[in-house]
Design an enzyme around this catalytic site. Structure first.
Site, PDB file in Angstrom:
ATOM      1  N   ASN A 203       0.529   6.816   6.416  1.00  0.00           N
ATOM      2  CA  ASN A 203       0.750   8.010   5.599  1.00  0.00           C
ATOM      3  C   ASN A 203      -0.400   8.217   4.608  1.00  0.00           C
ATOM      4  O   ASN A 203      -0.873   9.335   4.420  1.00  0.00           O
ATOM      5  CB  ASN A 203       2.056   7.882   4.819  1.00  0.00           C
ATOM      6  CG  ASN A 203       3.232   8.447   5.602  1.00  0.00           C
ATOM      7  OD1 ASN A 203       3.049   9.002   6.675  1.00  0.00           O
ATOM      8  ND2 ASN A 203       4.420   8.299   5.063  1.00  0.00           N
ATOM      9  N   LEU A 245      -7.093  17.816   9.383  1.00  0.00           N
ATOM     10  CA  LEU A 245      -8.306  18.342   8.752  1.00  0.00           C
ATOM     11  C   LEU A 245      -8.137  19.831   8.471  1.00  0.00           C
ATOM     12  O   LEU A 245      -9.110  20.562   8.417  1.00  0.00           O
ATOM     13  CB  LEU A 245      -9.519  18.113   9.655  1.00  0.00           C
ATOM     14  CG  LEU A 245     -10.034  16.678   9.739  1.00  0.00           C
ATOM     15  CD1 LEU A 245     -11.250  16.593  10.661  1.00  0.00           C
ATOM     16  CD2 LEU A 245     -10.400  16.133   8.349  1.00  0.00           C
ATOM     17  N   CYS A 255       7.923  13.010   2.470  1.00  0.00           N
ATOM     18  CA  CYS A 255       7.294  11.700   2.667  1.00  0.00           C
ATOM     19  C   CYS A 255       6.013  11.508   1.867  1.00  0.00           C
ATOM     20  O   CYS A 255       5.910  10.562   1.084  1.00  0.00           O
ATOM     21  CB  CYS A 255       6.951  11.507   4.141  1.00  0.00           C
ATOM     22  SG  CYS A 255       8.355  10.976   5.097  1.00  0.00           S
ATOM     23  N   ARG A 322      11.485  20.030  -0.175  1.00  0.00           N
ATOM     24  CA  ARG A 322      11.115  18.902  -1.029  1.00  0.00           C
ATOM     25  C   ARG A 322       9.599  18.881  -1.267  1.00  0.00           C
ATOM     26  O   ARG A 322       8.816  18.929  -0.332  1.00  0.00           O
ATOM     27  CB  ARG A 322      11.587  17.586  -0.400  1.00  0.00           C
ATOM     28  CG  ARG A 322      13.085  17.386  -0.599  1.00  0.00           C
ATOM     29  CD  ARG A 322      13.591  16.168   0.093  1.00  0.00           C
ATOM     30  NE  ARG A 322      13.650  16.345   1.527  1.00  0.00           N
ATOM     31  CZ  ARG A 322      14.076  15.418   2.390  1.00  0.00           C
ATOM     32  NH1 ARG A 322      14.462  14.241   1.933  1.00  0.00           N
ATOM     33  NH2 ARG A 322      14.107  15.653   3.677  1.00  0.00           N
TER      34      ARG A 322
HETATM   35  C1  UDX Z   1       4.734  13.176   7.505  1.00  0.00           C
HETATM   36  C2  UDX Z   1       4.011  12.262   8.520  1.00  0.00           C
HETATM   37  O1  UDX Z   1       3.253  13.064   9.437  1.00  0.00           O
HETATM   38  C3  UDX Z   1       5.005  11.411   9.262  1.00  0.00           C
HETATM   39  O2  UDX Z   1       4.307  10.498  10.101  1.00  0.00           O
HETATM   40  C4  UDX Z   1       5.835  10.629   8.250  1.00  0.00           C
HETATM   41  O3  UDX Z   1       6.810   9.861   8.918  1.00  0.00           O
HETATM   42  C5  UDX Z   1       6.519  11.584   7.281  1.00  0.00           C
HETATM   43  O4  UDX Z   1       5.523  12.398   6.647  1.00  0.00           O
HETATM   44  P1  UDX Z   1       6.016  15.507   7.545  1.00  0.00           P
HETATM   45  O5  UDX Z   1       6.306  15.287   6.099  1.00  0.00           O
HETATM   46  O6  UDX Z   1       7.108  16.015   8.406  1.00  0.00           O
HETATM   47  O7  UDX Z   1       5.529  14.123   8.211  1.00  0.00           O
HETATM   48  O8  UDX Z   1       4.835  16.550   7.646  1.00  0.00           O
HETATM   49  P2  UDX Z   1       3.367  16.672   8.229  1.00  0.00           P
HETATM   50  O9  UDX Z   1       3.375  17.561   9.415  1.00  0.00           O
HETATM   51  O10 UDX Z   1       2.701  15.368   8.400  1.00  0.00           O
HETATM   52  O11 UDX Z   1       2.684  17.501   7.043  1.00  0.00           O
HETATM   53  C6  UDX Z   1       2.731  17.006   5.705  1.00  0.00           C
HETATM   54  C7  UDX Z   1       2.094  17.980   4.770  1.00  0.00           C
HETATM   55  O12 UDX Z   1       0.693  17.993   4.935  1.00  0.00           O
HETATM   56  C8  UDX Z   1       2.548  19.424   4.909  1.00  0.00           C
HETATM   57  O13 UDX Z   1       2.734  19.973   3.627  1.00  0.00           O
HETATM   58  C9  UDX Z   1       1.400  20.096   5.631  1.00  0.00           C
HETATM   59  O14 UDX Z   1       1.307  21.471   5.342  1.00  0.00           O
HETATM   60  C10 UDX Z   1       0.215  19.321   5.076  1.00  0.00           C
HETATM   61  N1  UDX Z   1      -0.959  19.294   5.960  1.00  0.00           N
HETATM   62  C11 UDX Z   1      -0.893  18.669   7.160  1.00  0.00           C
HETATM   63  C12 UDX Z   1      -2.144  19.870   5.540  1.00  0.00           C
HETATM   64  O15 UDX Z   1      -2.231  20.438   4.439  1.00  0.00           O
HETATM   65  N2  UDX Z   1      -3.241  19.789   6.353  1.00  0.00           N
HETATM   66  C13 UDX Z   1      -3.214  19.173   7.567  1.00  0.00           C
HETATM   67  O16 UDX Z   1      -4.256  19.137   8.240  1.00  0.00           O
HETATM   68  C14 UDX Z   1      -2.003  18.600   7.974  1.00  0.00           C
END
Ligand code: UDX
Length: 444
Positions: A203, A245, A255, A322
């Site tokens: 993470n 990225l 998370c 959240r």
């Molecule tokens: C994440 C992890 O991916 C997962 O492995 C862990 O178990 C829980 O946390 P999740 O919280 O569902 O999962 O969302 P994710 O799709 O990973 O995105 C997290 C945040 O990062 C979002 O707010 C998303 O908008 C942001 N994000 C993601 C970016 O700003 N840029 C990116 O390139 C990818």
């Protein structure tokens, strides 16, 4: 086929439960909230997650829901899927994990407690000692962290990149690893501490990539480069890869913010200052607030200005609010005296959005607005730069917090456009904006 007990009918517990049922196991899911258990018994899923309702329906005869911890008697595998929210000190609050240990009934068959909740490194050893102290030395312990992302959880459960199984004894790891054999995925077997760290490190690395590209985006803004092209060029390097990225207004969710804080505190409680992670967190906090500067540069003072926030959930395909960046943005805008209207296809409301007028369509949200901000990249918003929207707005300004739109097409449709880390165009100057307000050196 195994009999599986699951403690916690939240997002992780329910996804895990319906997926194991789909793989043919009998699953008992136990929670302490009566309304949740009643709703699940009626086949209702209490949150928005693709494929979960279908799996629940299809596997009803293999799934049962209960308030009674004694109903897990007879299960060989007991998954712990309870929340571990931050305490006031920023550590992970393990009180719900301890409640599960206290409530474990006497188990006639040899059972293994499997930790799916995200916990600090060292938790397994403490739980092991807690089980022993309760006279449950015969209950095994395995750490099996989840890596599922919301909106794609079932698909990711069924096709994982890897499964991590950390155990004190090989004999405990075997039945847990066997559960995942049908998924034909690499299984990383290791000690419990390492399994716990893999989850936190994965993470933290993903968040580091996001804050890194967001900082590159900010430098792109100051120098005239386009972060979307930069990320494409960087991501094609096989040593770096294209994922995580996407520059934007920062990460949110259940998370990343919580786990980054927990890892930072875990390090500092152990006497180590995790500087890089502290910077990642700080960059993310600032990133959410940069939209305010962008709006001010175009509109001047935001007092009395009407701003539409489009998309409120922390990311698309979920109703999860959240740590959603929309909450910080709404609150900052209200503090600046703006009138804020919000739209989201699935979020109907949230206590933290007090003061925001929630409406049922994009066109209603942008009616009379001085600016529209894309906060969450819902697919519906791809069509935002259309005539109906331009005519509805008082000032045709789109701040694209997720780089969802094509800047050239958006400008050609008559909008002033500003993304994150994308070059500006002279056409982005609104008629009322003065040269001084739009000076490139203020482009940050
Ligand atoms: C994440 C992890 O991916 C997962 O492995 C862990 O178990 C829980 O946390 P999740 O919280 O569902 O999962 O969302 P994710 O799709 O990973 O995105 C997290 C945040 O990062 C979002 O707010 C998303 O908008 C942001 N994000 C993601 C970016 O700003 N840029 C990116 O390139 C990818």
């Amino acid at each position: 086929m195994a009999r599986i007990g699951i403690f916690g009918a939240g997002w992780v517990g329910l996804v895990t439960g319906v997926c194991f049922a789909e793989l043919g196991h009998d699953v008992v899911i136990r929670d302490i909230v009566p309304e949740k258990i009643e709703a699940l018994g009626r086949g209702e899923v209490p949150f928005h997650e693709r494929d979960v309702p279908e799996l629940l329906e299809r596997n009803r005869r293999r799934l049962s829901f209960t308030l009674d911890a004694n109903d897990v008697v007879g299960c060989e595998l007991l998954f712990v899927c309870v929340d571990t929210p931050p305490t006031y000190a920023g550590d992970a609050d393990l009180s719900r994990v301890w409640s599960v240990i206290e409530e474990l009934p006497p188990l006639p068959v040899r059972s293994i407690l499997v930790m799916k909740s995200t916990v600090p490194v060292g938790t397994g050893a403490k739980v092991r000692a807690g089980l022993d102290a309760r006279g449950l030395a015969d209950v095994g312990y395995v750490s099996n962290p989840e890596f599922l992302s919301e909106g794609r959880a079932v698909e990711e459960f069924m096709h994982p990149d890897r499964v991590v199984v950390g155990a004190f004894e090989d004999a405990d790891a075997d039945p847990v690893a066997a559960l995942y054999e049908p998924l034909a995925t690499p299984i990383v077997r290791c000690d419990v501490n390492s399994a716990e760290m893999i989850k936190l490190a994965a993470n933290a690395f993903l968040m580091t990539r996001i804050s890194f590209i967001n900082e590159i985006a900010n430098v792109c803004e100051a120098t005239g480069a386009d972060v979307v092209k930069v990320a494409e060029g960087v991501g094609l390097d096989h040593r770096l890869g294209p994922h995580f990225l996407r520059a934007g207004i920062g990460y949110g969710g259940s998370c990343f913010p919580k786990d980054s804080l927990a890892l930072k505190q875990l390090a500092s409680n152990s006497g180590y200052h995790f500087q890089l992670l502290s910077a990642v967190i700080e960059v993310n906090e600032l990133q959410k607030r940069r939209v305010i500067g962008k709006l001010k540069r175009h509109l001047g003072s935001l007092a009395g200005r009407k701003v539409a926030l489009l998309g409120l959930a922390f990311k698309p395909n979920t109703d999860d609010m959240r740590e959603a960046p929309s909450i910080v943005l709404a609150s900052r805008l209200l503090a600046e005296g703006a009138e804020v209207r919000g739209w989201d296809p699935v979020v109907a409301g949230h206590p933290a959005l007090g003061g925001v007028e929630l409406v049922g369509s994009v066109v209603e949200a942008v009616q009379g607005a001085d600016a529209a901000v894309i906060v969450t990249e819902w697919p519906d918003l791809r069509e935002l730069a259309r005539e109906e929207v331009r005519r509805a707005m008082a000032t045709p300004l789109i701040v694209d917090g997720r780089n969802l739109l094509d800047p050239a097409l958006t400008r050609a449709a008559g909008f002033a456009y500003e993304g994150i880390g994308r070059p500006m165009s002279p056409t982005d100057v609104l008629p009322e904006t003065t040269e001084r307000e739009f000076a490139p050196e203020l482009n940050r």
